[in-house]
Design an enzyme around this catalytic site. Structure first.
Site, PDB file in Angstrom:
ATOM      1  N   ARG A 195      -7.607  -3.383   9.351  1.00 52.77           N
ATOM      2  CA  ARG A 195      -6.625  -4.326  10.043  1.00 52.77           C
ATOM      3  C   ARG A 195      -7.308  -5.009  11.380  1.00 52.77           C
ATOM      4  O   ARG A 195      -7.211  -6.024  11.688  1.00 52.77           O
ATOM      5  CB  ARG A 195      -5.346  -3.429  10.375  1.00 52.77           C
ATOM      6  CG  ARG A 195      -4.670  -3.046   9.140  1.00 52.77           C
ATOM      7  CD  ARG A 195      -3.279  -2.756   9.488  1.00 52.77           C
ATOM      8  NE  ARG A 195      -2.609  -1.774   8.531  1.00 52.77           N
ATOM      9  CZ  ARG A 195      -2.079  -2.238   7.364  1.00 52.77           C
ATOM     10  NH1 ARG A 195      -2.752  -3.267   6.822  1.00 52.77           N
ATOM     11  NH2 ARG A 195      -1.802  -1.231   6.235  1.00 52.77           N
ATOM     12  N   GLN A 249       4.584   8.930   7.257  1.00 51.99           N
ATOM     13  CA  GLN A 249       3.747  10.023   6.636  1.00 51.99           C
ATOM     14  C   GLN A 249       4.040  11.452   6.849  1.00 51.99           C
ATOM     15  O   GLN A 249       4.079  12.310   5.878  1.00 51.99           O
ATOM     16  CB  GLN A 249       2.427   9.689   7.092  1.00 51.99           C
ATOM     17  CG  GLN A 249       1.930   8.491   6.738  1.00 51.99           C
ATOM     18  CD  GLN A 249       0.294   8.228   7.283  1.00 51.99           C
ATOM     19  OE1 GLN A 249      -0.233   9.167   7.993  1.00 51.99           O
ATOM     20  NE2 GLN A 249      -0.332   6.970   6.996  1.00 51.99           N
ATOM     21  N   LYS A 297      -4.551   5.600  14.552  1.00 49.50           N
ATOM     22  CA  LYS A 297      -4.587   5.091  13.105  1.00 49.50           C
ATOM     23  C   LYS A 297      -6.191   5.094  12.733  1.00 49.50           C
ATOM     24  O   LYS A 297      -6.851   5.993  13.088  1.00 49.50           O
ATOM     25  CB  LYS A 297      -4.051   3.483  13.381  1.00 49.50           C
ATOM     26  CG  LYS A 297      -2.677   3.476  13.678  1.00 49.50           C
ATOM     27  CD  LYS A 297      -1.778   3.852  12.548  1.00 49.50           C
ATOM     28  CE  LYS A 297      -0.296   3.989  13.035  1.00 49.50           C
ATOM     29  NZ  LYS A 297       0.562   4.667  11.890  1.00 49.50           N
ATOM     30  N   ARG A 312       2.750   6.007  -3.483  1.00 48.14           N
ATOM     31  CA  ARG A 312       3.928   6.805  -3.812  1.00 48.14           C
ATOM     32  C   ARG A 312       4.102   6.676  -5.018  1.00 48.14           C
ATOM     33  O   ARG A 312       4.421   7.652  -6.097  1.00 48.14           O
ATOM     34  CB  ARG A 312       5.061   6.304  -2.959  1.00 48.14           C
ATOM     35  CG  ARG A 312       5.125   6.773  -1.378  1.00 48.14           C
ATOM     36  CD  ARG A 312       5.922   6.130  -0.479  1.00 48.14           C
ATOM     37  NE  ARG A 312       6.236   6.478   0.879  1.00 48.14           N
ATOM     38  CZ  ARG A 312       5.218   6.283   2.047  1.00 48.14           C
ATOM     39  NH1 ARG A 312       4.173   5.658   1.719  1.00 48.14           N
ATOM     40  NH2 ARG A 312       5.597   6.914   3.053  1.00 48.14           N
ATOM     41  N   ASP A 329       1.904  -1.201  11.830  1.00 45.95           N
ATOM     42  CA  ASP A 329       0.475  -1.676  11.442  1.00 45.95           C
ATOM     43  C   ASP A 329      -0.034  -3.076  11.676  1.00 45.95           C
ATOM     44  O   ASP A 329      -0.865  -3.802  11.507  1.00 45.95           O
ATOM     45  CB  ASP A 329       0.385  -1.555   9.852  1.00 45.95           C
ATOM     46  CG  ASP A 329       0.458  -0.104   9.518  1.00 45.95           C
ATOM     47  OD1 ASP A 329      -0.031   0.868  10.448  1.00 45.95           O
ATOM     48  OD2 ASP A 329       0.787   0.218   8.148  1.00 45.95           O
ATOM     49  N   ARG A 333      -9.088  11.977  12.324  1.00 48.09           N
ATOM     50  CA  ARG A 333      -7.564  11.887  12.564  1.00 48.09           C
ATOM     51  C   ARG A 333      -6.574  12.947  12.493  1.00 48.09           C
ATOM     52  O   ARG A 333      -7.232  13.863  11.749  1.00 48.09           O
ATOM     53  CB  ARG A 333      -6.874  10.792  11.575  1.00 48.09           C
ATOM     54  CG  ARG A 333      -7.574   9.624  11.613  1.00 48.09           C
ATOM     55  CD  ARG A 333      -7.371   8.415  10.641  1.00 48.09           C
ATOM     56  NE  ARG A 333      -5.706   8.168  10.862  1.00 48.09           N
ATOM     57  CZ  ARG A 333      -5.206   7.157  10.314  1.00 48.09           C
ATOM     58  NH1 ARG A 333      -5.482   6.821   9.119  1.00 48.09           N
ATOM     59  NH2 ARG A 333      -3.719   6.838  10.303  1.00 48.09           N
ATOM     60  N   SER A 363       6.918   9.027  12.217  1.00 43.54           N
ATOM     61  CA  SER A 363       5.998   8.756  11.410  1.00 43.54           C
ATOM     62  C   SER A 363       6.568   8.984   9.953  1.00 43.54           C
ATOM     63  O   SER A 363       7.110  10.075   9.633  1.00 43.54           O
ATOM     64  CB  SER A 363       5.027   9.908  11.558  1.00 43.54           C
ATOM     65  OG  SER A 363       4.034   9.813  10.208  1.00 43.54           O
ATOM     66  N   LYS A 382       0.727  -1.177  -0.015  1.00 46.41           N
ATOM     67  CA  LYS A 382       0.020  -0.113   0.143  1.00 46.41           C
ATOM     68  C   LYS A 382       0.768   1.272   0.057  1.00 46.41           C
ATOM     69  O   LYS A 382       0.520   2.196  -0.668  1.00 46.41           O
ATOM     70  CB  LYS A 382      -0.948   0.003   1.147  1.00 46.41           C
ATOM     71  CG  LYS A 382      -2.005   1.154   1.441  1.00 46.41           C
ATOM     72  CD  LYS A 382      -3.148   0.831   2.157  1.00 46.41           C
ATOM     73  CE  LYS A 382      -3.078   0.499   3.337  1.00 46.41           C
ATOM     74  NZ  LYS A 382      -2.835   1.746   4.222  1.00 46.41           N
ATOM     75  N   SER A 383       1.944   1.150   0.915  1.00 46.10           N
ATOM     76  CA  SER A 383       2.732   2.410   0.796  1.00 46.10           C
ATOM     77  C   SER A 383       3.369   2.741  -0.361  1.00 46.10           C
ATOM     78  O   SER A 383       3.451   3.899  -0.830  1.00 46.10           O
ATOM     79  CB  SER A 383       3.715   1.946   1.963  1.00 46.10           C
ATOM     80  OG  SER A 383       3.283   2.093   3.331  1.00 46.10           O
TER      81      SER A 383
HETATM   82  C1  S3P Z   1       2.759   4.683   6.222  1.00 41.02           C
HETATM   83  C2  S3P Z   1       3.097   5.052   7.330  1.00 41.02           C
HETATM   84  C3  S3P Z   1       2.535   4.517   8.659  1.00 41.02           C
HETATM   85  C4  S3P Z   1       1.556   3.494   8.569  1.00 41.02           C
HETATM   86  C5  S3P Z   1       0.588   3.406   7.228  1.00 41.02           C
HETATM   87  C6  S3P Z   1       1.423   3.862   5.875  1.00 41.02           C
HETATM   88  C7  S3P Z   1       3.010   5.153   4.924  1.00 41.02           C
HETATM   89  O1  S3P Z   1       1.822   5.590   9.307  1.00 41.02           O
HETATM   90  O2  S3P Z   1       1.075   3.304   9.744  1.00 41.02           O
HETATM   91  O3  S3P Z   1      -0.229   2.500   7.098  1.00 41.02           O
HETATM   92  O4  S3P Z   1       2.830   4.823   3.948  1.00 41.02           O
HETATM   93  O5  S3P Z   1       3.944   6.188   5.034  1.00 41.02           O
HETATM   94  P1  S3P Z   1       2.400   6.835  10.343  1.00 41.02           P
HETATM   95  O6  S3P Z   1       3.489   7.558   9.381  1.00 41.02           O
HETATM   96  O7  S3P Z   1       1.465   7.492  10.740  1.00 41.02           O
HETATM   97  O8  S3P Z   1       3.263   6.077  11.359  1.00 41.02           O
END
Ligand code: S3P
Length: 451
Positions: A406, A181, A358, A38, A331, A134, A179, A33-34
């Site tokens: 999840r 993100q 989350k 991107r 996660d 969030r 984080s 997914k990440s």
């Molecule tokens: C992610 C970072 C994580 C993760 C999320 C995906 C990403 O979050 O929990 O499912 O793709 O950068 P955080 O950056 O809030 O830890």
């Protein structure tokens, strides 16, 4: 699927029933997914055509695809998992005609904040009830220092109006929370700033942004500093389209993997799973618990290490997970807690404050998931404590999933190994990250069905 209405409107209750048969077979899991988010975003920022293979076609990533289209990129599905993006070139995204709805996806919302912060355009972001609850200040506060302006609801929550900076300032920023993100949002804004953007992270978090920016031609220097890293991005690079092969998501592999560990007699293999060391904390932890988990065929594909994971059912021991390991498996704690419920002894997972923000409050919801099925748990500060039963827990509970994919998958995995079936109130959100989860599990021999 529209998640912006109340979840009960289209809730899909599901049940996992312990079966007499072991789980067996060889499977692949959907793309990471990440990396999928991107690939679409960076493709839209690069000049030329980026071809993507193995893209996760889950609801979250499709939101990113739609947002990139709304910002002027051409995003096309050529076949299952095969996509291409025609980018506009860095800094050339255009104003969207309507609100960008990021659905359930925190990654999409936060990374797009970074992109929009450094484009001189106006945009409004929103999401479903989970995403609208969030925290966004963790990205909007530092991005405001780059010159962008954000107006949101109380607590900085979505919907959020963004006026991007005409001249983005390069930032030096130390992350207050581990984080990826937040790190990624700042680096994405830094792409359009003249000068070097520096992000210091106290604990190393997933580095897909750094790896992929380099893949597209940016200069990114990474220095290891204790348990963390300092990342320096040279601004205003020429980003050139580059093909991307998305590995299987280790965070999705975690569910069938733990299912096989807890269902007697099981043996499964999951092929082509991403093994980036900043994502594999769960595998190390399961091995410490005594899991028979073998990795073969390790290879580098598209710049990421992948391998095939074989796992066999067997007895598990309790484990203590140190705080420093949390980012590499952030996660995976709900499904690790499920494994710990079957183990002998008391497990403690330390430093889980980030789980509270989350898709749901995953710390409280994971504890509730186990409690509803007869497992004794406690939350002490930011630690989760699970009293393992040295075998199958009673089960029989109904688990509230709080719009969190999840939690839904973890509860269904739990049900496969318990003494009585486990029901979830809503399995619909599984589509955000793991389309086809129930079918895939059924293919292994699991009894998972609509309740
Ligand atoms: C992610 C970072 C994580 C993760 C999320 C995906 C990403 O979050 O929990 O499912 O793709 O950068 P955080 O950056 O809030 O830890």
């Amino acid at each position: 699927m529209d998640h912006s209405t109340a979840p009960a409107a289209q809730a899909r209750p599901f049940r996992a029933t312990p079966g007499a048969t072991p789980l067996s077979g060889r499977i692949t899991v959907p793309g990471d997914k990440s990396i999928s988010h991107r690939a679409l975003m960076f493709g839209a920022l690069a000049q030329g055509r980026t071809r993507i293979t193995g893209l996760l076609e889950g609801e979250d990533v499709l939101r990113t695809a739609a947002a990139m289209r709304a910002l002027g990129a051409t995003v096309v599905q050529d076949g299952p998992g095969a996509w291409h993006v025609e980018g506009q070139g860095r800094g050339n995204l255009t104003e969207p005609a309507d609100v960008l709805d990021m659905g359930n996806s925190g990654t999409a919302a936060r990374l797009i904040c970074g992109i929009l912060a450094s484009h001189p355009i106006f945009a409004v972001l929103t999401g479903d009830a989970s995403l609208r609850s969030r925290p966004m200040r963790r990205v909007t506060d530092p991005l405001a220092a780059c010159g962008a302006r954000f107006t949101g609801r109380a607590g900085g929550r979505l919907p959020l109006a963004i006026e991007g900076a005409a001249e983005t300032q390069p930032l030096t920023y130390r992350l207050p929370v581990a984080s990826a993100q937040v790190k990624s949002a700042i680096l994405l804004a830094g792409l359009n700033a003249a000068g070097v953007t520096t992000v210091e992270e106290p604990e190393a978090t997933r580095d897909h942004t750094e790896n992929m920016l380099r893949h597209f031609g940016a200069e990114v220097a990474v220095e290891v500093a204790g348990t963390g890293r300092v990342i320096r991005l040279t601004g205003q690079p020429r980003l050139v389209a580059a093909d991307i092969l998305v590995p299987g998501d280790p965070s999705s592999a975690a569910f069938p993997l733990v299912a096989a560990l807890i269902v007697p007699g099981s043996e499964i293999t999951i092929s082509g799973v991403g093994l980036n060391p900043l994502r594999t904390g769960l595998f190390a932890t399961l091995r410490e618990m005594g899991a028979d988990l073998r990795i073969t065929g390790e290879r580098v594909e598209g710049g990421e290490t992948v391998g095939d994971i074989t796992v066999l059912h067997g007895p598990l021991q309790a484990v203590e997970v140190p705080r420093s390991r949390a980012p590499s498996m952030i996660d995976e704690f709900p499904v690790l807690a499920v494994a710990a419920a079957f183990a002998t002894g008391v497990s403690r997972f330390r430093g889980l404050s980030e789980l509270r923000v989350k898709e749901s409050d995953r710390l409280a919801a994971t504890a509730a998931l186990l409690t509803a099925n007869g497992v004794v748990v406690a939350i002490e500060g930011d630690d989760l404590i699970v009293h393992g039963m040295g075998g199958p827990p009673p089960g029989g509970g109904i688990v509230l999933t709080h719009m969190d994919h999840r939690l839904a998958m973890s509860a269904l995995v739990l049900g496969l190994g318990c003494r009585a079936a486990v029901t979830v109130d809503d399995a619909a959100f599984i589509e955000t990250s793991f389309p086809g989860f129930a079918d895939l599990m059924r293919g292994l021999g699991a009894d998972i069905a609509a309740a």
